[in-house]
Structures are given as C-alpha cells and as structure tokens.
Design a protein around this motif. Structure first.
Motif, PDB file in Angstrom:
ATOM      1  N   LEU A   5      45.298  43.408  48.449  1.00  0.00           N
ATOM      2  CA  LEU A   5      44.641  43.264  49.749  1.00  0.00           C
ATOM      3  C   LEU A   5      43.138  43.066  49.600  1.00  0.00           C
ATOM      4  N   PHE A   6      42.596  42.110  50.352  1.00  0.00           N
ATOM      5  CA  PHE A   6      41.153  41.963  50.505  1.00  0.00           C
ATOM      6  C   PHE A   6      40.746  42.918  51.619  1.00  0.00           C
ATOM      7  N   CYS A   7      40.301  44.114  51.280  1.00  0.00           N
ATOM      8  CA  CYS A   7      40.006  45.099  52.322  1.00  0.00           C
ATOM      9  C   CYS A   7      38.738  45.897  52.052  1.00  0.00           C
ATOM     10  N   ALA A   8      37.929  45.455  51.106  1.00  0.00           N
ATOM     11  CA  ALA A   8      36.640  46.120  50.905  1.00  0.00           C
ATOM     12  C   ALA A   8      35.737  45.772  52.080  1.00  0.00           C
ATOM     13  N   ASP A   9      35.053  46.766  52.615  1.00  0.00           N
ATOM     14  CA  ASP A   9      34.079  46.554  53.672  1.00  0.00           C
ATOM     15  C   ASP A   9      32.766  46.211  52.971  1.00  0.00           C
ATOM     16  N   LEU A  10      32.525  44.929  52.793  1.00  0.00           N
ATOM     17  CA  LEU A  10      31.385  44.484  51.992  1.00  0.00           C
ATOM     18  C   LEU A  10      30.047  44.779  52.662  1.00  0.00           C
ATOM     19  N   GLU A  11      30.032  44.903  53.971  1.00  0.00           N
ATOM     20  CA  GLU A  11      28.778  45.218  54.668  1.00  0.00           C
ATOM     21  C   GLU A  11      28.359  46.671  54.448  1.00  0.00           C
ATOM     22  N   ASN A  12      29.315  47.576  54.328  1.00  0.00           N
ATOM     23  CA  ASN A  12      29.003  48.996  54.176  1.00  0.00           C
ATOM     24  C   ASN A  12      29.153  49.508  52.750  1.00  0.00           C
ATOM     25  N   SER A  13      29.710  48.701  51.877  1.00  0.00           N
ATOM     26  CA  SER A  13      29.786  49.053  50.463  1.00  0.00           C
ATOM     27  C   SER A  13      28.448  48.711  49.812  1.00  0.00           C
ATOM     28  N   VAL A  14      28.215  49.291  48.647  1.00  0.00           N
ATOM     29  CA  VAL A  14      27.078  48.876  47.828  1.00  0.00           C
ATOM     30  C   VAL A  14      27.688  48.042  46.712  1.00  0.00           C
ATOM     31  N   VAL A  15      27.445  46.739  46.781  1.00  0.00           N
ATOM     32  CA  VAL A  15      28.148  45.817  45.889  1.00  0.00           C
ATOM     33  C   VAL A  15      27.264  44.635  45.528  1.00  0.00           C
ATOM     34  N   LYS A  16      27.398  44.184  44.296  1.00  0.00           N
ATOM     35  CA  LYS A  16      26.771  42.938  43.856  1.00  0.00           C
ATOM     36  C   LYS A  16      27.890  41.913  43.704  1.00  0.00           C
ATOM     37  N   ILE A  17      27.682  40.774  44.315  1.00  0.00           N
ATOM     38  CA  ILE A  17      28.692  39.715  44.256  1.00  0.00           C
ATOM     39  C   ILE A  17      28.114  38.559  43.455  1.00  0.00           C
ATOM     40  N   LYS A  18      28.860  38.132  42.455  1.00  0.00           N
ATOM     41  CA  LYS A  18      28.456  37.011  41.620  1.00  0.00           C
ATOM     42  C   LYS A  18      29.409  35.853  41.861  1.00  0.00           C
ATOM     43  N   GLU A  19      28.841  34.729  42.233  1.00  0.00           N
ATOM     44  CA  GLU A  19      29.645  33.518  42.417  1.00  0.00           C
ATOM     45  C   GLU A  19      29.855  32.857  41.057  1.00  0.00           C
ATOM     46  N   LYS A  20      31.077  32.421  40.830  1.00  0.00           N
ATOM     47  CA  LYS A  20      31.395  31.660  39.619  1.00  0.00           C
ATOM     48  C   LYS A  20      32.083  30.370  40.067  1.00  0.00           C
ATOM     49  N   PRO A  21      31.276  29.431  40.593  1.00  0.00           N
ATOM     50  CA  PRO A  21      31.869  28.225  41.183  1.00  0.00           C
ATOM     51  C   PRO A  21      32.672  27.387  40.192  1.00  0.00           C
ATOM     52  N   HIS A  22      32.278  27.393  38.920  1.00  0.00           N
ATOM     53  CA  HIS A  22      33.016  26.615  37.923  1.00  0.00           C
ATOM     54  C   HIS A  22      34.436  27.155  37.722  1.00  0.00           C
ATOM     55  N   LEU A  23      34.644  28.423  38.073  1.00  0.00           N
ATOM     56  CA  LEU A  23      35.971  29.027  37.994  1.00  0.00           C
ATOM     57  C   LEU A  23      36.619  29.149  39.371  1.00  0.00           C
ATOM     58  N   GLY A  24      35.832  28.880  40.412  1.00  0.00           N
ATOM     59  CA  GLY A  24      36.338  28.992  41.773  1.00  0.00           C
ATOM     60  C   GLY A  24      36.587  30.424  42.202  1.00  0.00           C
ATOM     61  N   LEU A  25      35.738  31.345  41.740  1.00  0.00           N
ATOM     62  CA  LEU A  25      35.945  32.746  42.122  1.00  0.00           C
ATOM     63  C   LEU A  25      34.637  33.501  42.230  1.00  0.00           C
ATOM     64  N   LYS A  26      34.751  34.718  42.732  1.00  0.00           N
ATOM     65  CA  LYS A  26      33.628  35.646  42.838  1.00  0.00           C
ATOM     66  C   LYS A  26      33.990  36.899  42.061  1.00  0.00           C
ATOM     67  N   THR A  27      32.982  37.550  41.496  1.00  0.00           N
ATOM     68  CA  THR A  27      33.205  38.857  40.884  1.00  0.00           C
ATOM     69  C   THR A  27      32.408  39.881  41.690  1.00  0.00           C
ATOM     70  N   TYR A  28      32.963  41.077  41.780  1.00  0.00           N
ATOM     71  CA  TYR A  28      32.373  42.145  42.577  1.00  0.00           C
ATOM     72  C   TYR A  28      32.076  43.333  41.673  1.00  0.00           C
ATOM     73  N   ARG A  29      30.871  43.850  41.795  1.00  0.00           N
ATOM     74  CA  ARG A  29      30.492  45.061  41.059  1.00  0.00           C
ATOM     75  C   ARG A  29      30.073  46.104  42.094  1.00  0.00           C
ATOM     76  N   PHE A  30      30.915  47.105  42.261  1.00  0.00           N
ATOM     77  CA  PHE A  30      30.694  48.126  43.283  1.00  0.00           C
ATOM     78  C   PHE A  30      29.951  49.327  42.722  1.00  0.00           C
TER      79      PHE A  30
END
Length: 85
Positions: A5-30
């Motif tokens: 499930l995509f259910c992280a509340d990204l607005e209220n979490s403390v998270v760094k999001i890294k885009e990896k467009p060459h792989l078509g994905l994002k990585t999340y570091r909470f």
C-alpha cells in the motif's frame, strides 16, 4: 504475497525523496513515518509499505495475537516510536 500500500503521509512524515528518472522510480528515506490511515482498508491487517517495500506494517490486533504466544526472534515497533533509516 502481502498487499503493498502507498499509505505514507508524506506531508506529515519527515522524509527525503530522491527521484531516479532513469529507473522510473523514487526512493524514500524516512526519519519519521506517519501513516495516512484513510488509505489503509480496515480488512488489511498486514502489508508492506509501498514507499519502503522491505517494511512490513502490522495492525495492533495482529501484534497482540502474536505477543500472546511469547514469540522469540520478532520485535514490533510502534509507528509513532519508529524514527529511522
């Protein structure tokens, strides 16, 4: 397999999001995870967090049932107390 499930509340979490467009994905570091409970169906008690697929989220009802048998080698951490990785 477990539901994912995509259910992280990204607005209220403390998270760094890294885009990896060459792989078509994002990585999340909470550093702090907050779940958006409106995205978690009542019928799902055990699932992986789509933003961090190695993390298994377990409903408190399941935790209580497992803890009744005094398991060895498993530790549950409350989401509110989980600050990490």
């Amino acid at each position: 397999p477990l539901d994912r499930l995509f259910c992280a509340d990204l607005e209220n979490s403390v998270v760094k999001i890294k885009e990896k467009p060459h792989l078509g994905l994002k990585t999340y570091r909470f550093n702090k995870l907050v779940l958006d409970k409106s995205k978690i169906p009542d019928s799902i008690k055990l699932f992986t967090l789509a933003e961090k697929p190695r993390w298994v989220i377990v409903h408190q009802d399941v935790v209580d049932a497992v803890n009744k048998v005094n398991p060895v080698g498993i530790k549950f951490i409350l989401v509110d107390e989980f600050n990490c990785i």
